[in-house]
Design a protein around this motif. Sequence first.
Motif, PDB file in Angstrom:
ATOM      1  N   ARG A   1      37.228-117.404  42.014  1.00 48.30           N
ATOM      2  CA  ARG A   1      37.373-118.825  41.657  1.00 48.30           C
ATOM      3  C   ARG A   1      36.571-119.126  40.391  1.00 48.30           C
ATOM      4  NH1 ARG A   1      36.490-119.617  47.198  1.00 48.30           N
ATOM      5  NH2 ARG A   1      34.509-120.646  46.801  1.00 48.30           N
ATOM      6  N   GLU A   2      35.401-118.502  40.262  1.00 48.84           N
ATOM      7  CA  GLU A   2      34.594-118.694  39.052  1.00 48.84           C
ATOM      8  C   GLU A   2      35.332-118.156  37.836  1.00 48.84           C
ATOM      9  OE1 GLU A   2      30.307-118.292  41.346  1.00 48.84           O
ATOM     10  OE2 GLU A   2      30.667-117.103  39.555  1.00 48.84           O
ATOM     11  N   ARG A   3      35.907-116.980  38.010  1.00 45.18           N
ATOM     12  CA  ARG A   3      36.636-116.352  36.914  1.00 45.18           C
ATOM     13  C   ARG A   3      37.794-117.247  36.456  1.00 45.18           C
ATOM     14  NH1 ARG A   3      35.272-112.968  33.188  1.00 45.18           N
ATOM     15  NH2 ARG A   3      37.112-112.269  32.079  1.00 45.18           N
ATOM     16  N   GLU A   4      38.441-117.865  37.427  1.00 46.62           N
ATOM     17  CA  GLU A   4      39.561-118.742  37.106  1.00 46.62           C
ATOM     18  C   GLU A   4      39.108-119.955  36.283  1.00 46.62           C
ATOM     19  OE1 GLU A   4      43.514-119.442  39.184  1.00 46.62           O
ATOM     20  OE2 GLU A   4      42.085-120.639  40.316  1.00 46.62           O
ATOM     21  N   LEU A   5      37.951-120.506  36.642  1.00 42.05           N
ATOM     22  CA  LEU A   5      37.420-121.635  35.876  1.00 42.05           C
ATOM     23  C   LEU A   5      37.165-121.230  34.424  1.00 42.05           C
ATOM     24  CD1 LEU A   5      34.847-123.222  38.352  1.00 42.05           C
ATOM     25  CD2 LEU A   5      37.059-124.152  37.649  1.00 42.05           C
ATOM     26  N   ILE A   6      36.677-120.001  34.252  1.00 38.65           N
ATOM     27  CA  ILE A   6      36.382-119.538  32.894  1.00 38.65           C
ATOM     28  C   ILE A   6      37.664-119.383  32.094  1.00 38.65           C
ATOM     29  CG2 ILE A   6      35.496-117.553  31.591  1.00 38.65           C
ATOM     30  CD1 ILE A   6      33.666-117.352  34.293  1.00 38.65           C
ATOM     31  N   LYS A   7      38.694-118.850  32.743  1.00 39.90           N
ATOM     32  CA  LYS A   7      39.972-118.688  32.051  1.00 39.90           C
ATOM     33  C   LYS A   7      40.534-120.058  31.651  1.00 39.90           C
ATOM     34  CE  LYS A   7      40.483-114.150  32.345  1.00 39.90           C
ATOM     35  NZ  LYS A   7      40.635-113.250  31.181  1.00 39.90           N
ATOM     36  N   LEU A   8      40.376-121.039  32.522  1.00 42.62           N
ATOM     37  CA  LEU A   8      40.865-122.383  32.200  1.00 42.62           C
ATOM     38  C   LEU A   8      40.074-123.000  31.049  1.00 42.62           C
ATOM     39  CD1 LEU A   8      41.554-123.752  35.786  1.00 42.62           C
ATOM     40  CD2 LEU A   8      43.262-123.283  34.022  1.00 42.62           C
ATOM     41  N   ALA A   9      38.770-122.751  31.033  1.00 41.48           N
ATOM     42  CA  ALA A   9      37.948-123.278  29.932  1.00 41.48           C
ATOM     43  C   ALA A   9      38.357-122.623  28.611  1.00 41.48           C
ATOM     44  CB  ALA A   9      36.466-123.044  30.220  1.00 41.48           C
ATOM     45  N   THR A  10      38.703-121.339  28.671  1.00 45.44           N
ATOM     46  CA  THR A  10      39.155-120.628  27.472  1.00 45.44           C
ATOM     47  C   THR A  10      40.488-121.196  26.993  1.00 45.44           C
ATOM     48  OG1 THR A  10      38.093-118.653  28.350  1.00 45.44           O
ATOM     49  CG2 THR A  10      39.640-118.323  26.548  1.00 45.44           C
ATOM     50  N   LEU A  11      41.367-121.490  27.933  1.00 47.59           N
ATOM     51  CA  LEU A  11      42.669-122.080  27.615  1.00 47.59           C
ATOM     52  C   LEU A  11      42.480-123.457  26.953  1.00 47.59           C
ATOM     53  CD1 LEU A  11      45.351-120.733  28.356  1.00 47.59           C
ATOM     54  CD2 LEU A  11      45.451-122.118  30.415  1.00 47.59           C
ATOM     55  N   SER A  12      41.543-124.222  27.473  1.00 47.33           N
ATOM     56  CA  SER A  12      41.254-125.542  26.908  1.00 47.33           C
ATOM     57  C   SER A  12      40.727-125.414  25.477  1.00 47.33           C
ATOM     58  CB  SER A  12      40.229-126.254  27.813  1.00 47.33           C
ATOM     59  OG  SER A  12      39.849-127.471  27.242  1.00 47.33           O
ATOM     60  N   ALA A  13      39.821-124.470  25.261  1.00 45.35           N
ATOM     61  CA  ALA A  13      39.255-124.278  23.920  1.00 45.35           C
ATOM     62  C   ALA A  13      40.333-123.836  22.933  1.00 45.35           C
ATOM     63  CB  ALA A  13      38.123-123.257  23.971  1.00 45.35           C
ATOM     64  N   ALA A  14      41.247-122.956  23.375  1.00 47.29           N
ATOM     65  CA  ALA A  14      42.325-122.485  22.498  1.00 47.29           C
ATOM     66  C   ALA A  14      43.274-123.639  22.149  1.00 47.29           C
ATOM     67  CB  ALA A  14      43.085-121.348  23.163  1.00 47.29           C
ATOM     68  N   THR A  15      43.494-124.528  23.126  1.00 44.68           N
ATOM     69  CA  THR A  15      44.356-125.688  22.886  1.00 44.68           C
ATOM     70  C   THR A  15      43.711-126.641  21.873  1.00 44.68           C
ATOM     71  OG1 THR A  15      45.147-125.477  25.157  1.00 44.68           O
ATOM     72  CG2 THR A  15      45.613-127.556  24.050  1.00 44.68           C
ATOM     73  N   ALA A  16      42.421-126.885  22.036  1.00 39.84           N
ATOM     74  CA  ALA A  16      41.697-127.760  21.093  1.00 39.84           C
ATOM     75  C   ALA A  16      41.766-127.170  19.687  1.00 39.84           C
ATOM     76  CB  ALA A  16      40.245-127.936  21.545  1.00 39.84           C
ATOM     77  N   GLU A  17      41.579-125.873  19.600  1.00 41.59           N
ATOM     78  CA  GLU A  17      41.661-125.146  18.327  1.00 41.59           C
ATOM     79  C   GLU A  17      43.037-125.351  17.671  1.00 41.59           C
ATOM     80  OE1 GLU A  17      39.548-121.884  16.188  1.00 41.59           O
ATOM     81  OE2 GLU A  17      38.994-123.302  17.763  1.00 41.59           O
ATOM     82  N   ALA A  18      44.097-125.231  18.465  1.00 48.28           N
ATOM     83  CA  ALA A  18      45.452-125.424  17.943  1.00 48.28           C
ATOM     84  C   ALA A  18      45.630-126.865  17.447  1.00 48.28           C
ATOM     85  CB  ALA A  18      46.484-125.087  19.019  1.00 48.28           C
ATOM     86  N   LEU A  19      45.027-127.813  18.159  1.00 45.99           N
ATOM     87  CA  LEU A  19      45.119-129.210  17.713  1.00 45.99           C
ATOM     88  C   LEU A  19      44.342-129.416  16.407  1.00 45.99           C
ATOM     89  CD1 LEU A  19      44.803-131.030  21.166  1.00 45.99           C
ATOM     90  CD2 LEU A  19      46.848-130.923  19.715  1.00 45.99           C
TER      91      LEU A  19
END
Lengths: 188, 188
Positions: A115-133
């Motif tokens: 579950r912790e690992r999943e949170l990290i993957k989601l945080a990475t996805l969020s950062a990549a999305t912000a970067e694209a914006l």
Amino acid sequence: MGRWQPNARGRLEQAALDLYVERGFAQTTVTEIAGRAGLTERTFFRHFADKREVLFSGSAELQELLVAAVNGAPEGAAPIDAVAAGLDAIGDLMQERRPYARRRQSVITANTELRERELIKLATLSAATAEALHRRGVAEPAASLAAEAGIAVFRIAFGRWVGGPDDKELAQLMRESLAELKAVAAGA
Amino acid sequence: MGRWQPNARGRLEQAALDLYVERGFAQTTVTEIAGRAGLTERTFFRHFADKREVLFSGSAELQELLVAAVNGAPEGAAPIDAVAAGLDAIGDLMQERRPYARRRQSVITANTELRERELIKLATLSAATAEALHRRGVAEPAASLAAEAGIAVFRIAFGRWVGGPDDKELAQLMRESLAELKAVAAGA
């Protein structure tokens, strides 16, 4: 040994998930996964860093799809609409993999480390999305907020989709959750 | 030994943070923290489960404050406004601890394991907020979405506050970020 193995990666993923569901994640070794797949440990480590990573091997692909859809949103689209385009893209991909997603989620939910690992993957996805914006010219904090909002919508819709009895499609659930988020933010 | 030690907890927190800043988190042992605080390891473990937990001992208090403020929001307040009341409450508490927060964050940012731990604490805070909204009669997915939106606002405002050069207060930065989230969600 050493020969090319057809679809080694997919066979390892399948064997790992089968064993995690049967015995539990903690009780399964890489030796057992490789054995079940009819491959060697050496082959396992050619494809995955560890037995945890087998469950998250799809996240790079998800991220690429999401970022590509954000990049490809019409010029002048509002940040939240660019993010919505990204969510549509990953919803369609994941929809095809629902049986896999359900079994995988049962393994993740049962294990704190996963579950912790999943949170990290989601945080990475969020950062990549912000970067694209950012690359679309969206400033801070709007870019990070739109990205976080999008990932929150994804998390909540995904939870309903993967755990729910109904057969609504993930993309549809994400659209509903996004509409709900808009209503919530507006003070409804 | 065994005698009551005045403010043992606070002295351990201070000693730990000093050592983490000086030497790095990974290079510091519990023996060294206890020694620096003039206390025993036994006393350390009476207060904290491990050396990581020293840095997160404030999160229970944050959660209590946030949940109490959500509970105490006027009857009939919109979910997002109840969450905003919670953010105001934790903003005021944290503002008093800015020098501590800055040093603590420099330790967390430098260490993957600690960044992961922080994500988990934030997810816990989000779940507790959603729970408090349920008790106010807010249904799903609105409760989880309002909670996630609030935690996103907290994360982003906290990052600006802890890392930024300006002397805006955290509560003020959270209000600005929430306004920005509302604008983003509205498609601005």
